[in-house]
Write a protein that holds these residues in place. Sequence first.
Motif, PDB file in Angstrom:
ATOM      1  N   VAL A  69       0.873  -1.171   0.000  1.00  0.00           N
ATOM      2  CA  VAL A  69       0.000   0.000   0.000  1.00  0.00           C
ATOM      3  C   VAL A  69       0.910   1.220   0.000  1.00  0.00           C
ATOM      4  O   VAL A  69       1.790   1.348   0.850  1.00  0.00           O
ATOM      5  CB  VAL A  69      -0.922   0.017   1.239  1.00  0.00           C
ATOM      6  CG1 VAL A  69      -1.767   1.280   1.267  1.00  0.00           C
ATOM      7  CG2 VAL A  69      -1.791  -1.232   1.269  1.00  0.00           C
ATOM      8  N   SER A  83      -6.293   1.120   4.858  1.00  0.00           N
ATOM      9  CA  SER A  83      -6.187   0.278   3.660  1.00  0.00           C
ATOM     10  C   SER A  83      -5.293  -0.931   3.912  1.00  0.00           C
ATOM     11  O   SER A  83      -5.611  -2.045   3.480  1.00  0.00           O
ATOM     12  CB  SER A  83      -5.637   1.093   2.491  1.00  0.00           C
ATOM     13  OG  SER A  83      -6.530   2.116   2.139  1.00  0.00           O
ATOM     14  N   SER A  84      -4.192  -0.718   4.603  1.00  0.00           N
ATOM     15  CA  SER A  84      -3.318  -1.858   4.907  1.00  0.00           C
ATOM     16  C   SER A  84      -4.007  -2.818   5.869  1.00  0.00           C
ATOM     17  O   SER A  84      -3.865  -4.039   5.742  1.00  0.00           O
ATOM     18  CB  SER A  84      -1.973  -1.379   5.467  1.00  0.00           C
ATOM     19  OG  SER A  84      -2.132  -0.687   6.680  1.00  0.00           O
ATOM     20  N   CYS A  87      -6.366  -5.016   3.969  1.00  0.00           N
ATOM     21  CA  CYS A  87      -5.652  -6.104   3.280  1.00  0.00           C
ATOM     22  C   CYS A  87      -5.437  -7.288   4.212  1.00  0.00           C
ATOM     23  O   CYS A  87      -5.602  -8.444   3.813  1.00  0.00           O
ATOM     24  CB  CYS A  87      -4.317  -5.606   2.744  1.00  0.00           C
ATOM     25  SG  CYS A  87      -4.455  -4.377   1.443  1.00  0.00           S
ATOM     26  N   VAL A  95       1.667  -7.752   4.273  1.00  0.00           N
ATOM     27  CA  VAL A  95       1.208  -6.415   3.900  1.00  0.00           C
ATOM     28  C   VAL A  95       2.289  -5.404   4.263  1.00  0.00           C
ATOM     29  O   VAL A  95       2.747  -5.348   5.404  1.00  0.00           O
ATOM     30  CB  VAL A  95      -0.115  -6.048   4.604  1.00  0.00           C
ATOM     31  CG1 VAL A  95      -0.564  -4.650   4.205  1.00  0.00           C
ATOM     32  CG2 VAL A  95      -1.200  -7.073   4.279  1.00  0.00           C
ATOM     33  N   HIS A  96       2.672  -4.622   3.260  1.00  0.00           N
ATOM     34  CA  HIS A  96       3.655  -3.554   3.436  1.00  0.00           C
ATOM     35  C   HIS A  96       2.929  -2.221   3.261  1.00  0.00           C
ATOM     36  O   HIS A  96       2.031  -2.102   2.431  1.00  0.00           O
ATOM     37  CB  HIS A  96       4.757  -3.642   2.369  1.00  0.00           C
ATOM     38  CG  HIS A  96       5.517  -4.919   2.397  1.00  0.00           C
ATOM     39  ND1 HIS A  96       6.710  -5.064   3.060  1.00  0.00           N
ATOM     40  CD2 HIS A  96       5.250  -6.133   1.840  1.00  0.00           C
ATOM     41  CE1 HIS A  96       7.159  -6.295   2.903  1.00  0.00           C
ATOM     42  NE2 HIS A  96       6.288  -6.968   2.171  1.00  0.00           N
ATOM     43  N   LEU A  97       3.349  -1.210   4.006  1.00  0.00           N
ATOM     44  CA  LEU A  97       2.807   0.140   3.866  1.00  0.00           C
ATOM     45  C   LEU A  97       3.963   1.106   3.695  1.00  0.00           C
ATOM     46  O   LEU A  97       4.798   1.253   4.585  1.00  0.00           O
ATOM     47  CB  LEU A  97       1.974   0.526   5.096  1.00  0.00           C
ATOM     48  CG  LEU A  97       1.502   1.980   5.179  1.00  0.00           C
ATOM     49  CD1 LEU A  97       0.575   2.326   4.009  1.00  0.00           C
ATOM     50  CD2 LEU A  97       0.812   2.243   6.508  1.00  0.00           C
ATOM     51  N   SER A 107       0.760   3.565  12.469  1.00  0.00           N
ATOM     52  CA  SER A 107       0.506   2.302  11.783  1.00  0.00           C
ATOM     53  C   SER A 107       0.970   1.119  12.630  1.00  0.00           C
ATOM     54  O   SER A 107       0.249   0.132  12.778  1.00  0.00           O
ATOM     55  CB  SER A 107       1.208   2.278  10.426  1.00  0.00           C
ATOM     56  OG  SER A 107       1.056   1.014   9.818  1.00  0.00           O
ATOM     57  N   VAL A 114       1.640  -5.144  10.085  1.00  0.00           N
ATOM     58  CA  VAL A 114       1.888  -4.448   8.821  1.00  0.00           C
ATOM     59  C   VAL A 114       3.318  -3.925   8.852  1.00  0.00           C
ATOM     60  O   VAL A 114       3.746  -3.307   9.817  1.00  0.00           O
ATOM     61  CB  VAL A 114       0.896  -3.280   8.615  1.00  0.00           C
ATOM     62  CG1 VAL A 114       1.295  -2.430   7.418  1.00  0.00           C
ATOM     63  CG2 VAL A 114      -0.515  -3.809   8.430  1.00  0.00           C
ATOM     64  N   ALA A 116       5.378  -1.326   8.077  1.00  0.00           N
ATOM     65  CA  ALA A 116       5.276   0.089   7.716  1.00  0.00           C
ATOM     66  C   ALA A 116       6.672   0.684   7.542  1.00  0.00           C
ATOM     67  O   ALA A 116       7.564   0.444   8.345  1.00  0.00           O
ATOM     68  CB  ALA A 116       4.503   0.849   8.784  1.00  0.00           C
TER      69      ALA A 116
END
Length: 182
Positions: A69, A83-84, A87, A95-97, A107, A114, A116
């Motif tokens: 994201v 959004s993350s 997911c 999941v990467h942000l 985050s 996540v 981040a």
Amino acid sequence: MLSSAYTDSCPLQKLRVVAPLFSLANTLSRFSTDICLYMSQEFNFDSIAIKIPKRLENSHKGNFGKVLVVGGSDGMGGAGILSSEACLFCGAGLVHLNTHPSNVEASLIRNPEVMALGINKSLSIPVDINVLLCGPGLKNDEWSNNIFNEVFKIKNIETLIFDAGAGLKIVVEPDSFALLSA
């Protein structure tokens, strides 16, 4: 079963009113009735269990897709963070942000699972990303414009999704969108 009041107030049905103004809304409005009817059908955990595939006991989070994201300008981090999180809830394995540095702490507090990363000028693209979501929380500032332009330099992404923040930039700068087909 959902009430008829829900179907009458389905937000997708409201797209019909706006459809002449936006071609995307016009496309979506053709499907809004079917979607709202589907959403109003009886729903229970037994019916959804049939549609969700079972994961193997020896499976690993790396087997269920990798999402990146890209979003969350300074002061707009919630969009990228949510959004993350979505997911994760949808079953993505990793999941990467990539977000503005001011959003990393929030985050990690909300979703430590996540990965981040605060970015300033260039994106850090993890290996083997399946889906890249660009746009949640992007605004019209130098950081967002730089990040948005970096996305178009990325190759070998299976699925590229543009959220409203990126969509606005595509409308304002249509030449940048042409880079995707290059």
